[in-house]
Write a protein that holds these residues in place. Structure first.
Motif, PDB file in Angstrom:
ATOM      1  N   ASN A 148       0.866  -1.172   0.000  1.00  0.00           N
ATOM      2  CA  ASN A 148       0.000   0.000   0.000  1.00  0.00           C
ATOM      3  C   ASN A 148       0.904   1.224   0.000  1.00  0.00           C
ATOM      4  N   TYR A 149       0.801   2.057  -1.034  1.00  0.00           N
ATOM      5  CA  TYR A 149       1.699   3.205  -1.161  1.00  0.00           C
ATOM      6  C   TYR A 149       1.178   4.419  -0.406  1.00  0.00           C
ATOM      7  N   ASP A 150       2.101   5.095   0.282  1.00  0.00           N
ATOM      8  CA  ASP A 150       1.816   6.386   0.895  1.00  0.00           C
ATOM      9  C   ASP A 150       3.084   7.225   0.774  1.00  0.00           C
ATOM     10  N   SER A 151       2.974   8.380   0.131  1.00  0.00           N
ATOM     11  CA  SER A 151       4.142   9.247  -0.069  1.00  0.00           C
ATOM     12  C   SER A 151       4.810   9.599   1.255  1.00  0.00           C
ATOM     13  N   LEU A 152       4.004   9.670   2.332  1.00  0.00           N
ATOM     14  CA  LEU A 152       4.546  10.036   3.641  1.00  0.00           C
ATOM     15  C   LEU A 152       4.734   8.821   4.547  1.00  0.00           C
ATOM     16  N   GLY A 153       4.849   7.648   3.940  1.00  0.00           N
ATOM     17  CA  GLY A 153       4.962   6.413   4.722  1.00  0.00           C
ATOM     18  C   GLY A 153       6.274   6.296   5.479  1.00  0.00           C
ATOM     19  N   LYS A 154       6.377   5.227   6.266  1.00  0.00           N
ATOM     20  CA  LYS A 154       7.547   4.992   7.130  1.00  0.00           C
ATOM     21  C   LYS A 154       8.840   4.842   6.332  1.00  0.00           C
ATOM     22  N   HIS A 155       8.717   4.527   5.032  1.00  0.00           N
ATOM     23  CA  HIS A 155       9.902   4.333   4.185  1.00  0.00           C
ATOM     24  C   HIS A 155      10.750   5.601   4.073  1.00  0.00           C
ATOM     25  N   GLY A 156      10.135   6.788   4.340  1.00  0.00           N
ATOM     26  CA  GLY A 156      10.881   8.049   4.297  1.00  0.00           C
ATOM     27  C   GLY A 156      11.226   8.518   2.894  1.00  0.00           C
ATOM     28  N   LEU A 157      10.674   7.871   1.870  1.00  0.00           N
ATOM     29  CA  LEU A 157      10.979   8.233   0.482  1.00  0.00           C
ATOM     30  C   LEU A 157       9.861   9.112  -0.060  1.00  0.00           C
ATOM     31  N   ARG A 158       9.909  10.370   0.313  1.00  0.00           N
ATOM     32  CA  ARG A 158       8.844  11.297  -0.070  1.00  0.00           C
ATOM     33  C   ARG A 158       8.887  11.573  -1.570  1.00  0.00           C
ATOM     34  N   TYR A 159       7.720  11.517  -2.195  1.00  0.00           N
ATOM     35  CA  TYR A 159       7.591  11.759  -3.637  1.00  0.00           C
ATOM     36  C   TYR A 159       8.002  13.186  -3.983  1.00  0.00           C
ATOM     37  N   ASN A 160       8.757  13.326  -5.066  1.00  0.00           N
ATOM     38  CA  ASN A 160       9.181  14.641  -5.540  1.00  0.00           C
ATOM     39  C   ASN A 160       8.305  15.033  -6.735  1.00  0.00           C
ATOM     40  N   PRO A 161       7.374  15.974  -6.550  1.00  0.00           N
ATOM     41  CA  PRO A 161       6.441  16.333  -7.630  1.00  0.00           C
ATOM     42  C   PRO A 161       7.172  16.886  -8.863  1.00  0.00           C
ATOM     43  N   ARG A 162       6.518  16.698 -10.023  1.00  0.00           N
ATOM     44  CA  ARG A 162       7.112  17.130 -11.296  1.00  0.00           C
ATOM     45  C   ARG A 162       7.511  18.584 -11.297  1.00  0.00           C
ATOM     46  N   GLU A 163       6.682  19.421 -10.665  1.00  0.00           N
ATOM     47  CA  GLU A 163       6.981  20.865 -10.721  1.00  0.00           C
ATOM     48  C   GLU A 163       8.269  21.211  -9.976  1.00  0.00           C
ATOM     49  N   ASN A 164       8.784  20.286  -9.141  1.00  0.00           N
ATOM     50  CA  ASN A 164      10.026  20.541  -8.389  1.00  0.00           C
ATOM     51  C   ASN A 164      11.256  19.937  -9.068  1.00  0.00           C
TER      52      ASN A 164
END
Length: 165
Positions: A148-164
């Motif tokens: 189950n994916y969550d950008s803010l999950g325990k994995h600490g791998l926050r998604y980097n949006p395209r605009e950034n």
């Protein structure tokens, strides 16, 4: 043309990553400029798949390797042709992701359907389009798998949006 005629042109899409509710790209699903996407409910893949977080931008990828990984949980949407075309472009289809039909087990339906008799029962199986990939770096198969994916999950791998980027 009644609602039934327009309904037949809707495609079923299963999203498992940044397009889910509460995730960084969900607004694309709710923007009517992209077409229509109606949230139907939650489901999970019948087959096991490796869901990994890859690239320097921490993008969730469903690797098209059935039988390895987890039953991946996500959301079921019915979308019109315009939204399907938008999603194809958004997902870099067919180069980055490929849109393939996948069997999804229905976990729950949202709200009331205008035609509940046309909905498959909870715990039954339906086919939805899923954006998965066969065009990934081979070492990604060794990344951790998620159900189950969550950008803010325990994995600490926050998604980097395209605009950034």
């Amino acid at each position: 043309m009644g609602w039934k005629a327009s309904l037949t042109r809707m495609a079923c899409v299963f999203v498992y990553g940044t397009l889910k509710k509460g995730q960084p790209n969900h607004s694309f699903m709710t923007s009517c400029t992209n077409g229509i996407a109606e949230f139907q409910g939650r489901g999970r893949t019948i087959d096991l798949y490796p869901l990994v977080i890859g690239s320097k931008h921490n993008i969730p990828y469903l690797l098209n390797v059935p039988g390895k990984g987890h039953h991946v949980t996500g959301e079921i949407y019915s979308v019109d042709d315009q939204m399907l075309q938008f999603l194809d472009e958004f997902e870099g289809c067919p180069d980055m992701y490929q849109r393939t039909p996948v069997r999804i087990e229905i976990l729950e339906w949202e709200g009331k359907s205008s035609a509940p008799e046309e909905r498959p029962a909870v715990n039954s199986i339906m086919e939805c389009f899923v954006y998965s990939t066969t065009t990934y770096p081979p070492e990604w198969i060794n990344l951790p798998y998620y159900d189950n994916y969550d950008s803010l999950g325990k994995h600490g791998l926050r998604y980097n949006p395209r605009e950034n980027r």
